[in-house]
Motif scaffolding. Structure first.
Motif, PDB file in Angstrom:
ATOM      1  N   TYR B 151       0.725  -0.937   0.012  1.00 43.51           N
ATOM      2  CA  TYR B 151      -0.097  -0.030   0.009  1.00 43.51           C
ATOM      3  C   TYR B 151       0.734   1.407  -0.009  1.00 43.51           C
ATOM      4  CZ  TYR B 151      -4.732  -2.026   1.027  1.00 43.51           C
ATOM      5  OH  TYR B 151      -5.965  -2.699   0.911  1.00 43.51           O
ATOM      6  N   GLU B 152       1.898   1.217   0.917  1.00 46.17           N
ATOM      7  CA  GLU B 152       2.796   2.491   1.048  1.00 46.17           C
ATOM      8  C   GLU B 152       3.476   2.726  -0.373  1.00 46.17           C
ATOM      9  OE1 GLU B 152       2.588   0.135   3.249  1.00 46.17           O
ATOM     10  OE2 GLU B 152       1.815   1.389   4.969  1.00 46.17           O
ATOM     11  N   ALA B 153       4.120   1.603  -0.900  1.00 49.03           N
ATOM     12  CA  ALA B 153       4.831   2.108  -2.234  1.00 49.03           C
ATOM     13  C   ALA B 153       3.609   2.329  -3.375  1.00 49.03           C
ATOM     14  CB  ALA B 153       5.432   0.696  -2.516  1.00 49.03           C
ATOM     15  N   LEU B 154       2.470   1.557  -3.399  1.00 42.47           N
ATOM     16  CA  LEU B 154       1.616   2.117  -4.275  1.00 42.47           C
ATOM     17  C   LEU B 154       1.327   3.590  -4.160  1.00 42.47           C
ATOM     18  CD1 LEU B 154      -1.051  -0.668  -4.460  1.00 42.47           C
ATOM     19  CD2 LEU B 154       0.078   0.185  -6.494  1.00 42.47           C
ATOM     20  N   ALA B 155       0.881   3.879  -2.874  1.00 45.41           N
ATOM     21  CA  ALA B 155       0.525   5.197  -2.491  1.00 45.41           C
ATOM     22  C   ALA B 155       1.307   6.271  -3.118  1.00 45.41           C
ATOM     23  CB  ALA B 155       0.233   5.435  -1.024  1.00 45.41           C
ATOM     24  N   GLU B 156       2.887   5.882  -2.798  1.00 44.13           N
ATOM     25  CA  GLU B 156       4.048   6.813  -3.368  1.00 44.13           C
ATOM     26  C   GLU B 156       3.951   6.927  -4.609  1.00 44.13           C
ATOM     27  OE1 GLU B 156       8.669   6.429  -2.068  1.00 44.13           O
ATOM     28  OE2 GLU B 156       7.131   5.924  -0.536  1.00 44.13           O
ATOM     29  N   ARG B 157       3.774   5.981  -5.499  1.00 45.29           N
ATOM     30  CA  ARG B 157       3.975   5.569  -6.733  1.00 45.29           C
ATOM     31  C   ARG B 157       2.788   6.616  -7.480  1.00 45.29           C
ATOM     32  NH1 ARG B 157       4.879   0.175 -10.018  1.00 45.29           N
ATOM     33  NH2 ARG B 157       6.469  -0.799  -8.491  1.00 45.29           N
ATOM     34  N   ILE B 158       1.736   6.393  -7.153  1.00 49.19           N
ATOM     35  CA  ILE B 158       0.523   7.139  -7.600  1.00 49.19           C
ATOM     36  C   ILE B 158       0.363   8.303  -7.118  1.00 49.19           C
ATOM     37  CG2 ILE B 158      -2.078   7.054  -8.018  1.00 49.19           C
ATOM     38  CD1 ILE B 158      -1.742   4.010  -7.216  1.00 49.19           C
ATOM     39  N   GLY B 159       0.890   8.890  -5.978  1.00 46.01           N
ATOM     40  CA  GLY B 159       0.932  10.095  -5.452  1.00 46.01           C
ATOM     41  C   GLY B 159      -0.538  10.427  -4.991  1.00 46.01           C
ATOM     42  N   ALA B 160      -0.932   9.502  -4.233  1.00 45.09           N
ATOM     43  CA  ALA B 160      -2.437   9.688  -3.614  1.00 45.09           C
ATOM     44  C   ALA B 160      -2.209   9.228  -2.187  1.00 45.09           C
ATOM     45  CB  ALA B 160      -3.426   8.626  -4.325  1.00 45.09           C
ATOM     46  N   PRO B 161      -2.965   9.906  -1.327  1.00 44.59           N
ATOM     47  CA  PRO B 161      -2.741   9.350   0.183  1.00 44.59           C
ATOM     48  C   PRO B 161      -3.044   7.933   0.454  1.00 44.59           C
ATOM     49  CG  PRO B 161      -4.532  11.231  -0.259  1.00 44.59           C
ATOM     50  CD  PRO B 161      -4.067  10.788  -1.690  1.00 44.59           C
ATOM     51  N   LEU B 162      -2.558   7.472   1.313  1.00 41.98           N
ATOM     52  CA  LEU B 162      -2.478   6.159   1.542  1.00 41.98           C
ATOM     53  C   LEU B 162      -3.784   5.526   1.845  1.00 41.98           C
ATOM     54  CD1 LEU B 162      -0.958   3.488   2.582  1.00 41.98           C
ATOM     55  CD2 LEU B 162      -0.737   4.333   4.652  1.00 41.98           C
ATOM     56  N   GLY B 163      -4.592   6.569   2.732  1.00 41.83           N
ATOM     57  CA  GLY B 163      -6.119   6.019   2.693  1.00 41.83           C
ATOM     58  C   GLY B 163      -6.862   5.751   1.685  1.00 41.83           C
ATOM     59  N   THR B 164      -6.580   6.578   0.752  1.00 36.87           N
ATOM     60  CA  THR B 164      -7.565   6.801  -0.514  1.00 36.87           C
ATOM     61  C   THR B 164      -7.039   5.551  -1.441  1.00 36.87           C
ATOM     62  OG1 THR B 164      -7.125   9.162  -0.742  1.00 36.87           O
ATOM     63  CG2 THR B 164      -7.788   7.903  -2.624  1.00 36.87           C
ATOM     64  N   VAL B 165      -5.682   5.126  -1.324  1.00 37.53           N
ATOM     65  CA  VAL B 165      -5.506   3.849  -2.122  1.00 37.53           C
ATOM     66  C   VAL B 165      -5.833   2.599  -1.426  1.00 37.53           C
ATOM     67  CG1 VAL B 165      -3.526   2.603  -2.776  1.00 37.53           C
ATOM     68  CG2 VAL B 165      -3.399   4.966  -2.855  1.00 37.53           C
ATOM     69  N   LYS B 166      -6.125   2.597  -0.030  1.00 33.38           N
ATOM     70  CA  LYS B 166      -6.440   1.466   0.539  1.00 33.38           C
ATOM     71  C   LYS B 166      -8.064   1.462   0.127  1.00 33.38           C
ATOM     72  CE  LYS B 166      -3.655   0.911   4.564  1.00 33.38           C
ATOM     73  NZ  LYS B 166      -3.679   0.841   6.096  1.00 33.38           N
ATOM     74  N   SER B 167      -8.684   2.372   0.135  1.00 35.47           N
ATOM     75  CA  SER B 167      -9.990   2.454  -0.158  1.00 35.47           C
ATOM     76  C   SER B 167     -10.319   2.010  -1.458  1.00 35.47           C
ATOM     77  CB  SER B 167     -10.786   3.495   0.435  1.00 35.47           C
ATOM     78  OG  SER B 167     -10.766   4.558  -0.479  1.00 35.47           O
ATOM     79  N   TRP B 168      -9.653   2.494  -2.473  1.00 33.77           N
ATOM     80  CA  TRP B 168      -9.655   1.980  -3.714  1.00 33.77           C
ATOM     81  C   TRP B 168      -9.886   0.379  -3.872  1.00 33.77           C
ATOM     82  CZ3 TRP B 168      -5.728   5.305  -6.716  1.00 33.77           C
ATOM     83  CH2 TRP B 168      -6.183   6.550  -6.859  1.00 33.77           C
ATOM     84  N   ILE B 169      -8.601  -0.048  -3.449  1.00 32.17           N
ATOM     85  CA  ILE B 169      -8.201  -1.306  -3.581  1.00 32.17           C
ATOM     86  C   ILE B 169      -9.495  -2.358  -2.677  1.00 32.17           C
ATOM     87  CG2 ILE B 169      -6.440  -3.186  -2.800  1.00 32.17           C
ATOM     88  CD1 ILE B 169      -4.457  -1.834  -4.109  1.00 32.17           C
ATOM     89  N   ARG B 170      -9.691  -1.928  -1.335  1.00 31.98           N
ATOM     90  CA  ARG B 170     -10.600  -2.807  -1.020  1.00 31.98           C
ATOM     91  C   ARG B 170     -11.998  -2.602  -1.565  1.00 31.98           C
ATOM     92  NH1 ARG B 170     -10.485  -2.699   5.540  1.00 31.98           N
ATOM     93  NH2 ARG B 170      -8.830  -3.765   6.112  1.00 31.98           N
ATOM     94  N   ARG B 171     -12.422  -1.398  -2.142  1.00 29.46           N
ATOM     95  CA  ARG B 171     -13.657  -1.588  -2.822  1.00 29.46           C
ATOM     96  C   ARG B 171     -13.522  -2.384  -4.152  1.00 29.46           C
ATOM     97  NH1 ARG B 171     -15.037   4.227  -3.941  1.00 29.46           N
ATOM     98  NH2 ARG B 171     -13.984   4.677  -1.802  1.00 29.46           N
ATOM     99  N   GLY B 172     -12.355  -2.201  -4.811  1.00 31.80           N
ATOM    100  CA  GLY B 172     -11.978  -2.951  -6.157  1.00 31.80           C
ATOM    101  C   GLY B 172     -12.381  -4.637  -5.580  1.00 31.80           C
TER     102      GLY B 172
END
Lengths: 235, 182
Positions: B151-172
């Motif tokens: 999650y951390e690395a993904l958030a860093e790559r995408i440049g989005a907040p960690l919480g946002t990336v988590k909720s995308w993936i969880r929902r996905g």
């Protein structure tokens, strides 16, 4: 909320995240530890791995270099998974019961157990000594393949730990334990091996005894700590 | 899933009992696939070979934990291969994660990434369900799967907040499950 789509519980989301591999090192280790103690969670993770596996199934196979198998084979440690499994069970949820059994036996053990094979014994006789993890013998077993008769003698002093029973298990080469019944402390269990199980009783398979609540294990395998284990062998 | 007949499952108890011949048979049946998985994640051939060796040692040691009622042999062994490869990748340090954000988008639009998802029939359902997710989410899920990105690395790559990336993936993942169950 409808645009959020279907909901999954936090636990399931964690299982899915673990299967996907997005958890950081710490959370990942926690998830692994939880899988080991929580079968429902472990099943959830496995179900998610199955769901996601087709992604890996799409990866084209690539032949590894010739010779890699040889180097794998050279580095294989001797395997004794079946026994290791039981040892782990013993250490795991263990073990006051198993430990106190061992102590009781240590205090009361008579010099030499009963199974002394006759000279030139025919090949169909197998024997086993079932030891605790500290190599303390708790049970001895003898099996006559011709007669399909199994004798298991408990070296545990009579009257030890009346709140529990000692359940005997056969662990054949498929690794799945089969219950053979209860062995009372200080007594000998004599049983005729059922015909369908007789072919499983061969040299090298293990016998084990677990400490269970009265009535024995309710599950397909032992639910209590494993007190002793040993392998059948020709002496 | 559990009801599927798995010809490799019969090898597992033998391996657990210490039968090297059975491990060799498993190697013959699965090493191409597992090497493919290691290479896909690690890219470097030498590293993939090292990891493949570790994978079979792990299978040898852990065969007693295989439960045919819960997983197929191919899934179980692929999971070990993927985890080992990801461990190796992560042990390689953070430098390898310091990829530009764009790479995430580009990598998953290429025919190469798409081709990976074709083949077996099972793939079809998963491919369809992934394609029903929004682009951002499906590409994040694929990247996580194939590259072991946290999650951390993904958030860093995408440049989005960690919480946002988590909720995308969880929902996905929740949507994916709903879609696969249809």
């Amino acid at each position: 909320m409808s645009d959020l789509g279907p909901e999954i519980s936090d636990d399931e989301a964690l299982a899915a995240e673990h299967a996907l591999g997005v958890l950081g090192a710490g959370e990942r280790a926690e998830a692994e530890a939880r899988m080991a103690r929580d079968p429902a969670f472990a099943a959830e993770v496995e179900a998610w791995r199955e769901r996601l596996a087709p992604m890996a199934a799409g990866i084209a196979p690539v032949s590894p270099p010739a010779g890699l198998w040889q180097s794998i084979e050279r580095s294989l440690p001797a395997n004794d998974n079946a026994v290791r499994f039981w040892r782990r069970a013993t250490f795991g949820s263990l073990g006051v019961a198993a430990a106190s059994l061992a102590v009781a036996v240590a205090l009361a053990l008579q010099p030499s157990p009963v199974v002394t094979p006759a000279a030139n014994q025919p090949a169909q006789f197998l024997n086993a000594r079932l030891d605790t993890t500290s190599a303390q013998p708790l049970f001895v077993a003898a099996y006559d393949a011709d007669q399909r008769m199994l004798l298991v003698t408990s070296l545990v002093p009579p009257g030890t730990d009346p709140a529990h029973v000692h359940q005997l298990w056969l662990i054949p080469s498929d690794g799945k334990p089969r219950s053979l019944g209860m062995v009372e402390p200080g007594k000998t269990l004599a049983m005729k091996m059922p015909g369908e199980m007789a072919p499983m009783v061969t040299s090298g398979v293990a016998l084990a005894v677990s400490v269970e609540a009265p009535g024995g294990s309710k599950g397909p395998g032992p639910t209590g700590p494993v007190a002793a284990i040993g392998k059948l062998a020709q002496i | 899933m559990a009801a599927r007949i798995d010809p490799l499952a019969a090898l597992m108890p033998k391996i657990a009992a210490g039968d090297r011949g059975a491990l060799r048979q498993l190697y013959q049946a699965t090493s191409g696939k597992l090497f493919g998985v290691c290479l896909r994640i690690l890219v470097d051939r030498q590293e993939a070979e090292d990891v493949l060796q570790e994978v079979y040692l792990t299978i040898w040691r852990r065969a007693d934990r295989f439960d045919g009622a819960r997983a197929g042999v191919m899934t179980w062994t692929s999971t070990i291969a993927r985890n080992r490869a990801i461990d190796r990748l992560r042990a390689g340090g953070t430098a390898r994660f310091a990829e530009p954000v764009e790479r995430l988008e580009i990598a998953d639009d290429t025919p190469g990434a798409e081709a990976l998802l074709q083949g077996a029939q099972e793939n079809e359902a998963l491919r369809r369900c992934l394609s029903e997710l929004d682009e951002r989410t499906s590409s994040a899920i694929r990247t996580a799967f194939f590259e072991g990105v946290t999650y951390e690395a993904l958030a860093e790559r995408i440049g989005a907040p960690l919480g946002t990336v988590k909720s995308w993936i969880r929902r996905g993942l929740a949507r994916l499950k709903g879609c696969l169950e249809q």
